[in-house]
Scaffold this motif. Sequence first.
Motif, PDB file in Angstrom:
ATOM      1  N   GLN A  99      10.647 -26.332  36.314  1.00  0.00           N
ATOM      2  CA  GLN A  99      11.769 -26.291  37.275  1.00  0.00           C
ATOM      3  C   GLN A  99      11.295 -26.476  38.713  1.00  0.00           C
ATOM      4  O   GLN A  99      12.097 -26.751  39.611  1.00  0.00           O
ATOM      5  N   LEU A 100       9.997 -26.329  38.977  1.00  0.00           N
ATOM      6  CA  LEU A 100       9.476 -26.489  40.346  1.00  0.00           C
ATOM      7  C   LEU A 100       8.886 -27.879  40.584  1.00  0.00           C
ATOM      8  O   LEU A 100       8.521 -28.215  41.723  1.00  0.00           O
TER       9      LEU A 100
ATOM     10  N   ALA B 244       5.267 -25.409  44.546  1.00  0.00           N
ATOM     11  CA  ALA B 244       4.373 -24.636  43.659  1.00  0.00           C
ATOM     12  C   ALA B 244       3.197 -24.089  44.464  1.00  0.00           C
ATOM     13  O   ALA B 244       2.746 -24.703  45.439  1.00  0.00           O
ATOM     14  N   ASN B 245       2.701 -22.957  44.031  1.00  0.00           N
ATOM     15  CA  ASN B 245       1.526 -22.368  44.676  1.00  0.00           C
ATOM     16  C   ASN B 245       0.260 -22.985  44.056  1.00  0.00           C
ATOM     17  O   ASN B 245       0.005 -22.793  42.867  1.00  0.00           O
TER      18      ASN B 245
ATOM     19  N   ILE C 156       4.075 -29.041  37.409  1.00  0.00           N
ATOM     20  CA  ILE C 156       3.475 -28.844  38.739  1.00  0.00           C
ATOM     21  C   ILE C 156       1.975 -29.152  38.744  1.00  0.00           C
ATOM     22  O   ILE C 156       1.338 -29.095  39.801  1.00  0.00           O
TER      23      ILE C 156
ATOM     24  N   LEU D  41       1.214 -15.335  38.905  1.00  0.00           N
ATOM     25  CA  LEU D  41       0.466 -16.422  38.274  1.00  0.00           C
ATOM     26  C   LEU D  41       0.004 -17.484  39.266  1.00  0.00           C
ATOM     27  O   LEU D  41      -0.999 -18.155  39.043  1.00  0.00           O
ATOM     28  N   GLY D  42       0.721 -17.636  40.360  1.00  0.00           N
ATOM     29  CA  GLY D  42       0.348 -18.654  41.347  1.00  0.00           C
ATOM     30  C   GLY D  42      -0.992 -18.378  42.011  1.00  0.00           C
ATOM     31  O   GLY D  42      -1.575 -19.257  42.645  1.00  0.00           O
TER      32      GLY D  42
ATOM     33  N   ASP E  99       6.654 -18.308  45.925  1.00  0.00           N
ATOM     34  CA  ASP E  99       6.433 -17.207  44.972  1.00  0.00           C
ATOM     35  C   ASP E  99       5.885 -15.962  45.675  1.00  0.00           C
ATOM     36  O   ASP E  99       5.950 -14.861  45.127  1.00  0.00           O
TER      37      ASP E  99
ATOM     38  N   HIS F 108      -1.564 -20.208  35.040  1.00  0.00           N
ATOM     39  CA  HIS F 108      -0.137 -20.489  34.838  1.00  0.00           C
ATOM     40  C   HIS F 108       0.092 -21.765  34.039  1.00  0.00           C
ATOM     41  O   HIS F 108      -0.821 -22.561  33.822  1.00  0.00           O
ATOM     42  N   GLY F 109       1.357 -21.961  33.651  1.00  0.00           N
ATOM     43  CA  GLY F 109       1.752 -23.173  32.947  1.00  0.00           C
ATOM     44  C   GLY F 109       2.315 -24.199  33.922  1.00  0.00           C
ATOM     45  O   GLY F 109       1.940 -24.217  35.108  1.00  0.00           O
ATOM     46  N   THR F 110       3.236 -25.021  33.428  1.00  0.00           N
ATOM     47  CA  THR F 110       3.646 -26.198  34.200  1.00  0.00           C
ATOM     48  C   THR F 110       4.904 -25.965  35.036  1.00  0.00           C
ATOM     49  O   THR F 110       5.330 -26.872  35.761  1.00  0.00           O
ATOM     50  N   ALA F 111       5.524 -24.795  34.923  1.00  0.00           N
ATOM     51  CA  ALA F 111       6.731 -24.437  35.703  1.00  0.00           C
ATOM     52  C   ALA F 111       7.633 -25.646  35.945  1.00  0.00           C
ATOM     53  O   ALA F 111       7.827 -26.054  37.106  1.00  0.00           O
TER      54      ALA F 111
HETATM   55  P1  ATP Z   1       3.788 -21.891  29.893  1.00  0.00           P
HETATM   56  O1  ATP Z   1       4.845 -21.762  28.846  1.00  0.00           O
HETATM   57  O2  ATP Z   1       2.838 -22.996  29.652  1.00  0.00           O
HETATM   58  O3  ATP Z   1       3.090 -20.610  30.214  1.00  0.00           O
HETATM   59  P2  ATP Z   1       5.785 -21.796  32.026  1.00  0.00           P
HETATM   60  O4  ATP Z   1       5.973 -22.625  33.240  1.00  0.00           O
HETATM   61  O5  ATP Z   1       6.935 -21.540  31.147  1.00  0.00           O
HETATM   62  O6  ATP Z   1       4.548 -22.382  31.232  1.00  0.00           O
HETATM   63  P3  ATP Z   1       4.252 -20.022  33.491  1.00  0.00           P
HETATM   64  O7  ATP Z   1       3.542 -21.130  34.079  1.00  0.00           O
HETATM   65  O8  ATP Z   1       3.452 -18.998  32.817  1.00  0.00           O
HETATM   66  O9  ATP Z   1       5.308 -20.395  32.449  1.00  0.00           O
HETATM   67  O10 ATP Z   1       5.103 -19.462  34.696  1.00  0.00           O
HETATM   68  C1  ATP Z   1       6.246 -18.672  34.575  1.00  0.00           C
HETATM   69  C2  ATP Z   1       6.967 -18.769  35.886  1.00  0.00           C
HETATM   70  O11 ATP Z   1       6.127 -18.293  36.951  1.00  0.00           O
HETATM   71  C3  ATP Z   1       7.296 -20.191  36.267  1.00  0.00           C
HETATM   72  O12 ATP Z   1       8.456 -20.649  35.655  1.00  0.00           O
HETATM   73  C4  ATP Z   1       7.395 -20.076  37.765  1.00  0.00           C
HETATM   74  O13 ATP Z   1       8.643 -19.549  38.157  1.00  0.00           O
HETATM   75  C5  ATP Z   1       6.304 -19.080  38.101  1.00  0.00           C
HETATM   76  N1  ATP Z   1       5.045 -19.781  38.417  1.00  0.00           N
HETATM   77  C6  ATP Z   1       4.015 -20.037  37.604  1.00  0.00           C
HETATM   78  N2  ATP Z   1       3.061 -20.687  38.227  1.00  0.00           N
HETATM   79  C7  ATP Z   1       3.483 -20.876  39.496  1.00  0.00           C
HETATM   80  C8  ATP Z   1       2.932 -21.510  40.653  1.00  0.00           C
HETATM   81  N3  ATP Z   1       1.715 -22.085  40.632  1.00  0.00           N
HETATM   82  N4  ATP Z   1       3.657 -21.503  41.777  1.00  0.00           N
HETATM   83  C9  ATP Z   1       4.860 -20.918  41.836  1.00  0.00           C
HETATM   84  N5  ATP Z   1       5.435 -20.307  40.789  1.00  0.00           N
HETATM   85  C10 ATP Z   1       4.759 -20.288  39.623  1.00  0.00           C
END
Ligand code: ATP
Length: 379
Positions: free
Chosen positions: A288-289, A295-296, A14, A264-265, A344, A283-286
């Motif tokens: 699945q979104l 994404a937020n 994202i 995290l958003g 989110d 946050h990370g790269t999510a």
């Molecule tokens: P990483 O392992 O790098 O932390 P990740 O995607 O596994 O990456 P996070 O980014 O920490 O983990 O996010 C965990 C979950 O939170 C995501 O899978 C998503 O469902 C939600 N999330 C995180 N950021 C956003 C966002 N910007 N907008 C919407 N949902 C988010």
Amino acid sequence: MSTYNIVTLPGDGIGPECLDATLHVLQAVLERVPKLKLNLSRHEAGAEHYRKHGVAIPQPVLDECLAADAVLLAAIGLPDVRKPDGTEVQPEMMMGLRRAMGLYAAVRPVKLYPGVASPLNTASQGIDMIILRENLEGLFASFGGGCLLNDTVASDTLMITREGTERVVDYAFRLAEKRKGRPSDGKRRVTCVDKANVFRSFAFFRKIFLEVAQRYPNIESDAAYVDAMSLYMVTEPSQWDVLVMENQFGDILSDLGAAIVGGLGLAPSAEIGNAHALFQPSHGTAPQLTGKNVANPIATILSAAMMLDWLADRHADEHAREASQLIESTVAALLSQGMLKTADQGGNVTTSGVAEAIVDAIAAQGAAESANSTNCAAS
Ligand code: ATP
């Protein structure tokens, strides 16, 4: 007139969508604050880049980051892109950037904006604290090292140095000086979060904390164990102002912090050194979104506001300050009106929809100000 060279890294998942939304907002801000100029460049780095080229951050991009006034990074890493040893590329890239740029202080604001739901029923006095994570030492100093013996024993070493602790603790107090104090009573307070009752390394961290605290008699200082703090953040979140801690503890508590203020958003961050700074959402790269426009982007947009605030401090630049405040106040106003509810947050505003709402609000404020000044001139 100030011009800043900003390197942007869209990254993976994202990340590009969140960065595009942020650049849209920055464009609107620059129109409102014409004396601020940003020279924005965009570079590929991260997991996709590693998949295609075998390297996560090419040397020329790292050189650009080192030459820039600031770096704005969206998100990097993909779980299916792995190095031959099975690890992801994200830690190597982030640790590489932090070490090369000397980013010793990771600033993670934990702020509950009006209109955003907290899962806590203890949030009525407000939540507005900073998790200040030491960013180069602690357990992460062992990254790339560690030891695995005969497939039976593994170890990593936690490193605390006097110099590394002094600089991050000093940063914590300087941050507290700039802030308005804790929400419950406005008292400025810096709290050392550690495990000084068990480990020599943390007893040393606390000792240095207490030494540095003496230089700031006007700011209250105290210390708490990390296990207790993870409870206090939930039971009495309005009591805390600036919490300073070792790298791994900060990594963990900042996610807890994000969870209590909307997730995290909504969680921006700044990574600060003496000569460089990098800004990115927590946050990370999510994955699945990705590509769904759901994404937020607010964490990235608020990270850009933190970048402008840092440039304002560093260069005594009131135009950068005005731009930073314009972003934060507009985001805060729209959140309080429930206008930025992405999936989110329980709504259906899209990633690009968030950017458009912020851009429209910034433009509307500008139009109202010009109409006011025309009226004043006419009267
Ligand atoms: P990483 O392992 O790098 O932390 P990740 O995607 O596994 O990456 P996070 O980014 O920490 O983990 O996010 C965990 C979950 O939170 C995501 O899978 C998503 O469902 C939600 N999330 C995180 N950021 C956003 C966002 N910007 N907008 C919407 N949902 C988010």
